[in-house]
Design a protein around this motif. Structure first.
Motif, PDB file in Angstrom:
ATOM      1  N   TRP A  98       0.887  -1.040  -0.075  1.00  0.00           N
ATOM      2  CA  TRP A  98       0.067  -0.023  -0.050  1.00  0.00           C
ATOM      3  C   TRP A  98       1.111   1.361   0.079  1.00  0.00           C
ATOM      4  CZ3 TRP A  98      -0.081   3.974   3.333  1.00  0.00           C
ATOM      5  CH2 TRP A  98      -1.355   5.036   3.500  1.00  0.00           C
ATOM      6  N   ARG A  99       1.789   1.123   0.882  1.00  0.00           N
ATOM      7  CA  ARG A  99       2.785   2.481   0.861  1.00  0.00           C
ATOM      8  C   ARG A  99       3.542   2.731  -0.422  1.00  0.00           C
ATOM      9  NH1 ARG A  99       8.012   3.291   4.783  1.00  0.00           N
ATOM     10  NH2 ARG A  99       8.878   2.021   3.349  1.00  0.00           N
ATOM     11  N   ARG A 100       3.961   1.696  -1.166  1.00  0.00           N
ATOM     12  CA  ARG A 100       4.512   1.792  -2.295  1.00  0.00           C
ATOM     13  C   ARG A 100       3.473   2.683  -3.478  1.00  0.00           C
ATOM     14  NH1 ARG A 100       6.806  -3.038  -1.421  1.00  0.00           N
ATOM     15  NH2 ARG A 100       5.459  -4.276  -2.560  1.00  0.00           N
ATOM     16  N   LEU A 101       2.457   2.194  -3.523  1.00  0.00           N
ATOM     17  CA  LEU A 101       1.496   2.998  -4.108  1.00  0.00           C
ATOM     18  C   LEU A 101       1.199   4.286  -3.874  1.00  0.00           C
ATOM     19  CD1 LEU A 101      -1.306   0.030  -4.565  1.00  0.00           C
ATOM     20  CD2 LEU A 101       0.013   1.114  -6.381  1.00  0.00           C
ATOM     21  N   MET A 102       1.165   4.518  -2.592  1.00  0.00           N
ATOM     22  CA  MET A 102       0.957   5.870  -1.947  1.00  0.00           C
ATOM     23  C   MET A 102       2.174   6.733  -2.438  1.00  0.00           C
ATOM     24  SD  MET A 102       1.905   7.927   0.692  1.00  0.00           S
ATOM     25  CE  MET A 102       2.472   6.932   2.073  1.00  0.00           C
ATOM     26  N   TYR A 103       3.307   6.255  -2.481  1.00  0.00           N
ATOM     27  CA  TYR A 103       4.496   7.097  -2.802  1.00  0.00           C
ATOM     28  C   TYR A 103       4.268   7.306  -4.424  1.00  0.00           C
ATOM     29  CZ  TYR A 103       7.065   5.963   1.518  1.00  0.00           C
ATOM     30  OH  TYR A 103       7.287   5.978   3.009  1.00  0.00           O
ATOM     31  N   LYS A 104       4.125   6.410  -4.854  1.00  0.00           N
ATOM     32  CA  LYS A 104       4.000   6.652  -6.657  1.00  0.00           C
ATOM     33  C   LYS A 104       2.996   7.781  -6.832  1.00  0.00           C
ATOM     34  CE  LYS A 104       3.636   2.556  -8.365  1.00  0.00           C
ATOM     35  NZ  LYS A 104       2.975   1.511  -9.500  1.00  0.00           N
ATOM     36  N   PHE A 105       1.827   7.881  -6.278  1.00  0.00           N
ATOM     37  CA  PHE A 105       0.980   8.766  -6.184  1.00  0.00           C
ATOM     38  C   PHE A 105       1.403  10.266  -5.927  1.00  0.00           C
ATOM     39  CE2 PHE A 105      -2.401  11.161  -3.956  1.00  0.00           C
ATOM     40  CZ  PHE A 105      -3.269  11.385  -5.058  1.00  0.00           C
ATOM     41  N   LEU A 106       2.186  10.232  -4.934  1.00  0.00           N
ATOM     42  CA  LEU A 106       3.044  11.517  -4.635  1.00  0.00           C
ATOM     43  C   LEU A 106       3.515  12.267  -5.786  1.00  0.00           C
ATOM     44  CD1 LEU A 106       4.661  10.902  -1.176  1.00  0.00           C
ATOM     45  CD2 LEU A 106       2.705  12.306  -1.634  1.00  0.00           C
ATOM     46  N   ASP A 107       4.035  11.772  -6.705  1.00  0.00           N
ATOM     47  CA  ASP A 107       4.720  12.349  -7.577  1.00  0.00           C
ATOM     48  C   ASP A 107       3.765  13.308  -8.714  1.00  0.00           C
ATOM     49  OD1 ASP A 107       6.874  10.847  -6.817  1.00  0.00           O
ATOM     50  OD2 ASP A 107       6.853   9.413  -8.741  1.00  0.00           O
ATOM     51  N   HIS A 108       2.657  13.055  -8.279  1.00  0.00           N
ATOM     52  CA  HIS A 108       1.746  13.700  -9.337  1.00  0.00           C
ATOM     53  C   HIS A 108       1.123  15.077  -8.602  1.00  0.00           C
ATOM     54  CE1 HIS A 108       1.787  10.745 -12.159  1.00  0.00           C
ATOM     55  NE2 HIS A 108       1.807   9.763 -11.375  1.00  0.00           N
ATOM     56  N   LEU A 109       1.509  15.276  -7.228  1.00  0.00           N
ATOM     57  CA  LEU A 109       0.563  16.389  -6.529  1.00  0.00           C
ATOM     58  C   LEU A 109       1.567  17.779  -6.611  1.00  0.00           C
ATOM     59  CD1 LEU A 109      -0.440  14.451  -3.499  1.00  0.00           C
ATOM     60  CD2 LEU A 109      -1.932  15.293  -5.372  1.00  0.00           C
ATOM     61  N   ASP A 110       0.987  18.787  -6.785  1.00  0.00           N
ATOM     62  CA  ASP A 110       1.690  20.197  -6.883  1.00  0.00           C
ATOM     63  C   ASP A 110       0.871  20.907  -5.575  1.00  0.00           C
ATOM     64  OD1 ASP A 110      -0.648  21.454  -7.862  1.00  0.00           O
ATOM     65  OD2 ASP A 110       0.197  21.403  -9.771  1.00  0.00           O
ATOM     66  N   PRO A 111       1.323  22.212  -5.246  1.00  0.00           N
ATOM     67  CA  PRO A 111       1.038  22.752  -4.042  1.00  0.00           C
ATOM     68  C   PRO A 111      -0.566  22.927  -4.266  1.00  0.00           C
ATOM     69  CG  PRO A 111       2.933  23.698  -4.656  1.00  0.00           C
ATOM     70  CD  PRO A 111       2.622  22.565  -5.736  1.00  0.00           C
ATOM     71  N   GLU A 112      -1.199  23.473  -5.578  1.00  0.00           N
ATOM     72  CA  GLU A 112      -2.596  23.575  -5.651  1.00  0.00           C
ATOM     73  C   GLU A 112      -3.509  22.611  -5.233  1.00  0.00           C
ATOM     74  OE1 GLU A 112      -0.281  24.816  -7.881  1.00  0.00           O
ATOM     75  OE2 GLU A 112      -0.375  26.919  -7.195  1.00  0.00           O
ATOM     76  N   ASP A 113      -2.923  21.374  -5.684  1.00  0.00           N
ATOM     77  CA  ASP A 113      -3.754  20.058  -5.430  1.00  0.00           C
ATOM     78  C   ASP A 113      -3.763  19.915  -4.009  1.00  0.00           C
ATOM     79  OD1 ASP A 113      -3.449  19.757  -8.226  1.00  0.00           O
ATOM     80  OD2 ASP A 113      -1.827  18.422  -8.408  1.00  0.00           O
ATOM     81  N   ILE A 114      -2.413  19.988  -3.293  1.00  0.00           N
ATOM     82  CA  ILE A 114      -2.674  19.632  -1.749  1.00  0.00           C
ATOM     83  C   ILE A 114      -3.392  20.462  -1.151  1.00  0.00           C
ATOM     84  CG2 ILE A 114      -0.799  19.594  -0.068  1.00  0.00           C
ATOM     85  CD1 ILE A 114       1.229  18.746  -2.044  1.00  0.00           C
ATOM     86  N   GLU A 115      -3.533  21.679  -1.679  1.00  0.00           N
ATOM     87  CA  GLU A 115      -4.560  22.643  -0.708  1.00  0.00           C
ATOM     88  C   GLU A 115      -5.960  22.143  -1.068  1.00  0.00           C
ATOM     89  OE1 GLU A 115      -3.598  26.874  -0.845  1.00  0.00           O
ATOM     90  OE2 GLU A 115      -5.382  27.406  -0.083  1.00  0.00           O
ATOM     91  N   ALA A 116      -6.446  21.842  -2.261  1.00  0.00           N
ATOM     92  CA  ALA A 116      -7.689  21.685  -2.434  1.00  0.00           C
ATOM     93  C   ALA A 116      -8.057  20.354  -1.927  1.00  0.00           C
ATOM     94  CB  ALA A 116      -7.950  21.542  -4.155  1.00  0.00           C
ATOM     95  N   ILE A 117      -7.142  19.306  -1.921  1.00  0.00           N
ATOM     96  CA  ILE A 117      -7.678  18.164  -1.402  1.00  0.00           C
ATOM     97  C   ILE A 117      -7.695  18.282   0.186  1.00  0.00           C
ATOM     98  CG2 ILE A 117      -6.824  15.841  -0.717  1.00  0.00           C
ATOM     99  CD1 ILE A 117      -5.162  15.923  -3.517  1.00  0.00           C
ATOM    100  N   ALA A 118      -6.950  19.040   0.882  1.00  0.00           N
ATOM    101  CA  ALA A 118      -6.953  19.217   2.427  1.00  0.00           C
ATOM    102  C   ALA A 118      -8.295  20.024   2.696  1.00  0.00           C
ATOM    103  CB  ALA A 118      -5.644  20.031   2.907  1.00  0.00           C
ATOM    104  N   ALA A 119      -8.650  20.919   1.907  1.00  0.00           N
ATOM    105  CA  ALA A 119      -9.804  21.572   2.236  1.00  0.00           C
ATOM    106  C   ALA A 119     -11.134  20.702   2.063  1.00  0.00           C
ATOM    107  CB  ALA A 119     -10.134  22.655   1.332  1.00  0.00           C
TER     108      ALA A 119
END
Ligand code: ZN
Length: 456
Positions: free
Chosen positions: A82-103
């Protein structure tokens, strides 16, 4: 914020249940007065409770919820795959994405009845590990999401130094987490100096990631950075990790931490899943919080925390939604109790004295949660922050119930759809079952998810 006067047919206060009671919330978001009676002009609710804290979240992981339920190849699927998949996904996130997901995540938490959250924030850098111009760019994004959603917020920037106990260097997706002691101190100071731009109930704590990822000096530094806490650490989630720590450090993780660090009520140990009874007794005596994340721990196949032994030693717990595969407060509490029933093949295990099981669980989530986030909340009492949740008791299993039966009916016979209103430090952000900015926050989240899907 204007003064608000609230009336409830049933209210759970620090002095116990009151019928036909009122609470006045002042312009600072604190409870100014609590008493019996119905002042003119008060807003009326069926049931008013102190709202719990969600003490452990990695908000970005909400974006992969439901995407990791297939077996990876022919191998056995477990936490590490599961952790390997989660790390792969991280490569696609930029700051705007991270803020929108957090909200979005914070909004869902508020609608589930949580008034506050502690974000265990380890995603610090750009892809490949280059720091942003402001090293705390991504911390500011989560803080700004919290200001937007209105949730009560405790930021826990994570110190993550290496990939394993032998000091292996970080690689791949982990490069976005890594800090030296110096760079982490700069990041922490950047967040600290920006804190006055946020609501007064926002706090800054710190989180050494785990004994796998942080060494002795690293944990000492985090303890020094926040003299009043809170300090959160992932402690004993996986048996493989417990064995690795025992092999390298000569003691199991909980025992090592208790022997080497001044663990006290400032600390919150996340996933104390694998602990023997003497560790649980010592942990309880330290007054640190055991942060349990029942839904995630079940989803990841971690194991079952021995909450019975811990509560028999008067240990205090709190709950978190961790991977955010589900954001469901009543379900977290129900699963905490049900996992014990399945383990010990008995009923009504988490309780004490006269309290019902639902009441006992709820007190852990409110009082333990407030302690874990260093938040002056968790109780309806003059002077405390107005972290409140109102429930619909009319068309639900709560109908006709009173006192602790209301909490038992919510946790064991219903779900969070009966939450009608939530206040975080007096901010009335959920009204009639909906977050006041749901449409805007939700559509920003949806467009991030659509973009991410097209990148895959
Ligand atoms: Zn976690």
């Amino acid at each position: 914020m204007n003064e608000q006067v609230l009336f409830a047919k049933q209210m759970l206060t620090a002095a116990g249940w009151l019928q036909n009671a009122f609470a006045v919330v002042n312009s600072e978001g604190r409870l100014q007065e609590v008493g019996i009676g119905e002042p003119t002009g008060a807003r009326c609710f069926d049931v008013l409770l102190p709202a719990p804290a969600n003490i452990h979240s990695h908000s970005f992981q909400r974006a992969i919820a439901g995407l990791t339920e297939r077996r990876e190849g022919r191998s056995e699927d477990n936490f590490w795959s599961w952790r390997r998949l989660m790390y792969k996904f991280l490569d696609h996130l930029d700051p705007e994405d991270i803020e929108a997901i957090a909200a979005q995540v914070q909004m869902e938490m508020l609608e589930a009845g949580y008034a506050s959250v502690g974000e265990f924030h380890y995603l610090h850098h750009q892809l490949g590990g280059t720091p942003y111009e402001d090293p705390a760019e991504l911390s500011h994004r989560i803080l700004s999401a919290a200001k937007d959603s209105g949730i009560g917020y405790t930021h826990l920037p994570v110190l993550y130094m290496h990939a394993g106990l032998a000091g292996e260097p970080l690689a791949g997706g982990q490069l976005r987490f890594g800090c030296t002691l110096e760079s982490f101190t700069r990041l922490f100071e950047s967040v600290d100096s920006a804190l006055p731009n946020y609501p007064g109930d926002f706090h800054l704590g710190v989180a050494p990631h785990s004994l796998r990822a942080v060494d002795y000096e690293g944990i000492l530094l985090t303890d020094k950075l926040v003299s009043n806490g809170p300090i959160h650490i992932h402690i004993a989630e996986q048996t493989a990790e417990v064995e690795e720590v025992r092999h390298s450090l000569g003691a199991t993780p909980i025992r090592w931490l208790l022997e080497h660090m001044p663990v006290d009520r400032r600390w919150c140990l996340i996933h104390a899943t694998h602990a023997d009874e003497s560790e649980l007794r010592q942990l309880a005596a330290s007054k640190a919080i055991a942060g349990i994340c029942p839904i995630t721990e079940a989803n990841l196949g971690d194991g079952i925390f021995n909450a019975v032994a811990f509560s028999e030693s008067n240990g205090r717990m709190a709950i978190g939604s961790d991977s955010n595969v589900r954001i469901a407060m009543a379900e977290e509490l129900r699963l905490l109790e049900y996992s014990q029933r399945l383990r010990f093949r008995r009923r009504v295990l988490l309780t004490s004295g006269e309290l019902s099981c639902g009441r006992f669980l709820y007190d852990q989530a409110t009082l333990g949660g407030a302690q874990a986030l260093a938040r002056d909340a968790g109780r309806i009492e003059t002077g405390a922050l107005a972290d409140l949740v109102a429930l619909d008791a009319e068309n639900t299993p709560l109908h006709g119930r009173c006192g602790d039966e209301l909490l038992d009916a919510w946790i064991f016979a219903s779900d969070d759809s009966i939450v009608t209103d939530v206040w975080a430090a007096g901010r009335h952000v959920v009204q009639d079952g909906r977050h006041i900015n749901r449409d805007r926050i939700h559509s920003a989240f949806n467009s991030v998810m659509e973009n991410l899907r097209s990148e895959h």
